[in-house]
Design an enzyme around this catalytic site. Structure first.
Site, short mmCIF file in Angstrom:
data_model
loop_
_atom_site.label_atom_id
_atom_site.label_comp_id
_atom_site.label_asym_id
_atom_site.label_seq_id
_atom_site.Cartn_x
_atom_site.Cartn_y
_atom_site.Cartn_z
CE LYS A 119 -0.49 -32.21 -31.22
NZ LYS A 119 -0.10 -31.19 -32.21
CG ASN A 120 -2.20 -32.68 -34.94
OD1 ASN A 120 -2.09 -31.82 -34.06
ND2 ASN A 120 -1.17 -33.29 -35.49
CB CYS A 148 8.43 -24.48 -35.08
SG CYS A 148 8.10 -25.95 -36.00
NE ARG A 206 5.33 -26.96 -38.95
CZ ARG A 206 4.71 -27.49 -37.90
NH1 ARG A 206 5.29 -27.49 -36.72
NH2 ARG A 206 3.52 -28.01 -38.02
CG ASP A 231 2.96 -35.81 -36.62
OD1 ASP A 231 3.94 -35.08 -36.83
OD2 ASP A 231 1.78 -35.39 -36.67
NE ARG A 235 2.84 -27.90 -28.67
CZ ARG A 235 3.33 -28.18 -29.87
NH1 ARG A 235 4.62 -28.29 -30.04
NH2 ARG A 235 2.53 -28.36 -30.88
N1 EPU Z 1 4.36 -26.11 -46.29
C1 EPU Z 1 4.71 -25.08 -47.14
N2 EPU Z 1 3.80 -24.08 -47.35
C2 EPU Z 1 2.58 -24.05 -46.73
C3 EPU Z 1 2.24 -25.10 -45.87
C4 EPU Z 1 3.15 -26.13 -45.66
O1 EPU Z 1 5.79 -25.07 -47.70
O2 EPU Z 1 1.81 -23.10 -46.97
C5 EPU Z 1 5.31 -27.22 -46.06
C6 EPU Z 1 5.77 -27.33 -44.60
O3 EPU Z 1 6.84 -26.44 -44.32
C7 EPU Z 1 6.15 -28.78 -44.50
C8 EPU Z 1 5.15 -29.47 -45.44
O4 EPU Z 1 4.65 -28.44 -46.29
O5 EPU Z 1 7.44 -28.99 -44.97
C9 EPU Z 1 3.97 -30.12 -44.76
O6 EPU Z 1 3.41 -29.28 -43.79
P1 EPU Z 1 1.89 -29.23 -43.39
O7 EPU Z 1 1.37 -27.86 -43.66
O8 EPU Z 1 1.16 -30.39 -43.93
O9 EPU Z 1 2.00 -29.38 -41.79
P2 EPU Z 1 1.11 -28.62 -40.76
O10 EPU Z 1 -0.25 -28.53 -41.28
O11 EPU Z 1 1.79 -27.37 -40.32
C10 EPU Z 1 0.27 -30.74 -39.49
C11 EPU Z 1 0.32 -31.26 -38.08
C12 EPU Z 1 1.74 -31.67 -37.74
C13 EPU Z 1 2.18 -32.76 -38.74
C14 EPU Z 1 2.05 -32.23 -40.17
C15 EPU Z 1 2.35 -33.26 -41.23
C16 EPU Z 1 -1.48 -30.03 -37.00
C17 EPU Z 1 -1.89 -29.00 -36.02
N3 EPU Z 1 -0.16 -30.21 -37.18
O12 EPU Z 1 1.15 -29.62 -39.52
O13 EPU Z 1 1.71 -32.22 -36.44
O14 EPU Z 1 3.52 -33.12 -38.50
O15 EPU Z 1 0.69 -31.76 -40.39
O16 EPU Z 1 1.53 -34.35 -41.10
O17 EPU Z 1 -2.30 -30.70 -37.59
C18 EPU Z 1 2.60 -32.83 -34.34
O18 EPU Z 1 1.45 -33.14 -33.97
O19 EPU Z 1 3.62 -33.15 -33.66
C19 EPU Z 1 2.78 -32.08 -35.58
C20 EPU Z 1 3.88 -31.38 -35.83
#
Ligand code: EPU
Length: 421
Positions: free
Chosen positions: A22-23, A116, A121, A306, A398
């Site tokens: 998915k990701n 969320c 996030r 995850d 999802r």
């Molecule tokens: N963060 C910030 N600022 C930003 C971006 C992130 O503070 O601009 C913080 C977030 O709030 C969080 C941390 O950094 O505390 C890490 O977040 P990240 O941005 O890496 O997560 P994401 O890209 O939103 C993806 C996956 C998630 C997975 C996380 C961590 C996708 C679509 N989603 O989310 O997947 O948990 O990386 O590995 O790739 C899931 O599949 O269940 C899922 C939530």
């Protein structure tokens, strides 16, 4: 709203085919927007998030056919590069169109995803990167407005404060059409980031270093559509590995890349689970009680957030006390009260959960508000004595393709109950 009913207590046995990731699929589908024409993506999982992404791409002028595992996207120019609240609120990963749209059109308007269930996030790192590449960012009426005054992004050296996964993906997809070289420092190293780089390179981009914490991108004038088959889902695989062990089972997972799951496999082995590479996949054999094993989530190659909820379930079946520390998201313990209702003994203090192993779980009606938490409850249901009803399975839909069919294929007594059971 559908539920899943499970009668627990049976060891899982047999063979399983893991779906596409998915990701990886989500950023790749969104990145198709940087190259006009007909893209073909294979091994795409049949998940709600994929259908939501298809809707979003259609809104952005593409013709999309979703016939999983095949998805075709015919990208054509659009007048209004905009991702509306209606779609972003259904799936926060919709923000992944931001980088591709700004790269392609020099402007974009994307609804802010907001918080969320698992945490606030924010997307400040995504926006900081785009600004460094020459974009002007304003926030109004709940939308991020990005405009590049010169019409085209320019390369920049961007140091991320956090190795954000979707942030790295957004900036990589933005940089492929920028003028000059972009260097992303402290980039996310997840296999899904590498996979996106592979696809962008197939389109004719020049992306080097994906999978390390420094990614260098040389911008191109234009890119070509691709035909690509998506990697297996490491988190789906990890979830079934835990399910196999927790039920005292023996399961062969076909065609997965164990290298993507090193941290998980290492911790499961430490807990006493046997994980063996075979010619075309991986065999997992386990039996409670497990050896108490501490984990702390971290960006890749660390232990993935995850897999935290599922590993905690495994530790509920250990012979002593273990600790699980969640370092990525501030509120990702929603499975804890539900697992405790099933007889687990878990206490949470801030980011740390302390788990005292129990000799078994008992079935209950449970509900969770995020995808991975729900998955841990399904696995708990497979282990528990009696009947478990997991409500609100739309969270599971999802991220887990046909979970009840796959588990039934391994001998579980499990069924989907339509509507409000
Ligand atoms: N963060 C910030 N600022 C930003 C971006 C992130 O503070 O601009 C913080 C977030 O709030 C969080 C941390 O950094 O505390 C890490 O977040 P990240 O941005 O890496 O997560 P994401 O890209 O939103 C993806 C996956 C998630 C997975 C996380 C961590 C996708 C679509 N989603 O989310 O997947 O948990 O990386 O590995 O790739 C899931 O599949 O269940 C899922 C939530």
């Amino acid at each position: 709203m559908d539920s899943i009913r499970i009668i627990g207590g049976k060891p899982l046995e047999g063979e399983l085919r893991v779906s596409g990731a998915k990701n990886a699929a989500l950023p790749i589908l969104c990145a198709s927007l940087v190259a006009d024409g007909q893209h073909t993506f294979r091994n795409v999982p049949d998940l709600r998030d994929i259908h939501t992404t298809a809707k979003l791409l259609r809104h952005l002028g593409a013709e999309v056919e979703v016939a999983p595992p095949l998805v075709t996207v015919n990208v054509a120019p659009v007048d209004e590069p905009e991702a509306p609240y209606e779609l972003v609120k259904q799936m926060r990963a919709s923000v992944l169109v931001l980088g591709p749209l700004v790269a392609r059109y020099g402007r974009a308007r994307v609804s802010l995803p907001g918080g969320c269930a698992i945490g606030a996030r924010p997307i400040d790192q995504h926006l900081k990167g785009l600004e460094a590449m020459g974009a002007k960012v304003t926030l109004e009426h709940g939308y991020v407005n990005v405009v590049v005054p010169s019409g085209r992004l320019h390369g920049a050296e961007i140091r991320l404060d956090i190795p954000t996964v979707t942030g790295t993906e957004n900036l990589m997809s933005a940089a492929v059409l920028a003028r000059g070289r972009t260097t992303l420092v402290n980039a996310a190293r997840e296999p899904e980031v590498e996979e996106l780089a592979r696809v962008l390179n197939k389109m004719g981009a020049s992306v080097e270093g994906a999978g390390t914490n420094v990614i260098v991108i040389e911008g191109k004038e234009s890119l070509e559509p691709v035909d690509h088959s998506i990697i297996a889902d490491r988190i789906e695989a990890g979830t079934y590995m835990v399910a196999a062990a927790a039920t005292g089972g023996n399961v062969f997972l076909d065609a997965i890349t164990l290298d993507h799951l090193e941290a998980v496999a290492a911790k499961m082995r430490q807990a006493g689970v046997i994980i063996e590479r075979e010619a075309s996949g991986v065999r997992v054999v386990g039996k409670p009680p497990f050896i108490p094993t501490d984990v702390a989530t971290a960006p890749h190659p660390g232990f993935p957030t995850d897999m935290q909820a599922q590993f905690m379930l495994l530790m509920c079946l250990s012979s002593g006390r273990s600790g699980v520390t969640e370092n990525i998201f501030e509120n990702r313990f929603m499975h804890v009260p539900e697992l405790n209702r099933m007889g687990a003994k878990i206490e949470v203090h801030g980011r740390v959960a302390t788990i005292d192993g129990v000799s078994g779980l008992s079935g209950a009606e449970v509900m969770a508000t995020d995808l991975r938490a729900s998955a841990s409850l399904v696995v708990a249901g497979l282990v528990a004595q009696g009947t478990t009803l997991v409500r609100r399975v739309y969270h599971i839909d999802r991220g887990y393709e046909r979970i009840e069919e796959k588990l039934a294929g391994l001998g579980a007594t499990i069924e989907r109950v339509k509507g409000d059971a």
